[in-house]
Each structure stands twice: as structure tokens, then as C-alpha cells.
Design an enzyme around this catalytic site. Sequence first.
Site, short mmCIF file in Angstrom:
data_model
loop_
_atom_site.label_atom_id
_atom_site.label_comp_id
_atom_site.label_asym_id
_atom_site.label_seq_id
_atom_site.Cartn_x
_atom_site.Cartn_y
_atom_site.Cartn_z
CB SER A 256 -0.85 0.01 1.26
OG SER A 256 0.02 0.14 2.36
CE LYS A 257 -0.06 7.00 -3.00
NZ LYS A 257 -0.44 5.95 -3.92
#
Length: 300
Positions: free
Chosen positions: A233-234
Site C-alpha cells: 500500500s502507500k
Amino acid sequence: MTSPSVPYIGRFAPTPSGHLHFGSLLAALASYLDARQQQGQWLVRIEDLDGPRNKPGAQELILKALTAHGMQWDGEILVQSQQQARYQAQIHDWLDRGVAYYCDCSRSDLTVHNGIYPGTCRERNLPPADNHAVRVRVTDEPTVFTDRLQGEVVQRLESEVGDFVIRRRDGIIAYQLAVVMDDIAQGVTDIVRGADLLDSTPRQLWLYRLLQAPRPSYMHLPLMMARRGQKLSKRVGSAPVEGPQASGSLFAALNVLAQQPPWELQNAPVAELIAWGIEHWQPRRLPARREILHQEDASG
Ligand code: GLU
């Protein structure tokens, strides 16, 4: 693996939906090292057919990052959005021959079938319409292939997937069709990519069969996961891999790919790491799994 008489042609085929992150670096690097170790060519293709997913500038960022990490591609870059006419012509040929058909089922029509298409429109002979999907007919004969890493994979397309989409309702050419037509057109012999595409491979092999083209060899790499079942994810591991950290990222990537680079190379220049990687590439060392867990210190 390819026989010596067939020259190796590999490729990296990113979707320009964002920058190159550590997960995509792994796929690029493994395909690059595998190709170069076999004196093969390595092509880059931009898979930008899904317009809404494209991010402005992403293509340039990806190419810049590949160069910064010492991965130089051969020949021209093929950009799928410039190939639309070829895909459309193939779809029309299959429609004419009854190999494919129009379908007006909505997503909600299909959710009740667990995503397996039950053949609703198969015999309906719907007339051409721009807002209909196009599906290709499949059978239930098992599609079997042996992945270099994941071993034997078997899928019965009709009962496990159903007739599948080659042109979406929004008119966008489906990934499954474009990837196969382009791998054939570019003479790709060896595909090294993430295990998220393992389940797509039987559909793609079905298209190779329809197109009467020889199958490539496949190696599906374990995907880097933040946690079990959770993609990067980010927050975890999907920061861009960029020029100034290239050497650290490459060293980390070689480690995650279980190639055991010697510690002395930790701060070595990019060219030296790549040269070491080509010389010592041992696909057998790769973990034969679909997922590997991300460690904070592995992203460089
Ligand atoms: N464009 C696909 C992606 O970025 C990869 C396609 C492939 O390697 O077959 O996930």
C-alpha cells in the site's frame, strides 16, 4: 525454458497507473536478469489501454526509473493505445466466425454466479452494439501448463471462469487479449511476471490456441505483500524507487529474490550490481510461493 534454437525474448509490461515501486522493480529485475543471462532481448511495453487508470507522467517516471536501475530495454517501446486497430480487427474476425459474441449482462447480473460467467448470452445472437461487451467462447477441457516456479497449473475454463471478456462494455480492449496479441506480435518467448497474473494465464493460453501461436514459457514470481493477502500500500513498501536510492533498492531486490548478493556489494554502483545479478542469476533460488511478506528494511 526455450530451446537454444529459439532466441530468448523477454519483456516488462507495466501499466502506467503510477510510479515504479518496489514490487514492480522485482518483476522488472527478475525478467531483465533472466533475459540477459540467456543473452536474450528485453522489451518494454506500456499497457495503457485502461485510460481511466493511467496517471499523467507515469510512463516517463517508470522508464526513467528503469534506466536509473541499470535496465536498458531493446528496440522501440510498444504503446498499446497505439495498437487499437489490430485488436479491433481480431475481435471482428472472431465475431464474424462465431468464436466470440456480444454480451449485455451487467456486473450485478454476474455477481450471483461468483464471477463465473454462466454463458447467458452465448446463444442469444445479440446484434453489434458499442455498449455490449464481447466474450470469447471457451470449453471445459483442462488448460494445463507448467510454470517454471509455481509448477503445474490446471484450470477448466468453462466451469472456473466462463466465456471471458475481450472487449469491455465501455469499449476498452481487455488486458487478456491485448497482452497475448502483443506478446505474439513481439515474438516474446519467456514471460516473467508477478503471481497475481497466474490465474489469468490459462485464459491467455486459450487465446494462444485460438491464434495458433506457440506458447511462451512462464515464471510467476511471488508477490510482495504488506501482510498475508494484503498488497503493498502507500504506507508499506510502495514508495517510488528512484534514482538516488537505485543501488540500495537493487541490492534489496536481489535479496528478496533470494539471489544472496555478497554484503560487499551493498553500496556498489548500479552497473556493478546489475552485472553481478546477470552473472549469478539462479531462478531456482526464488521462493516457489505466490506471496512473500514485506520487511520494512527490504524496500531500500
Ligand atoms: N500490465 C500488467 C501489470 O502492470 C502486466 C502484464 C503482464 O506482465 O502480463 O500488471
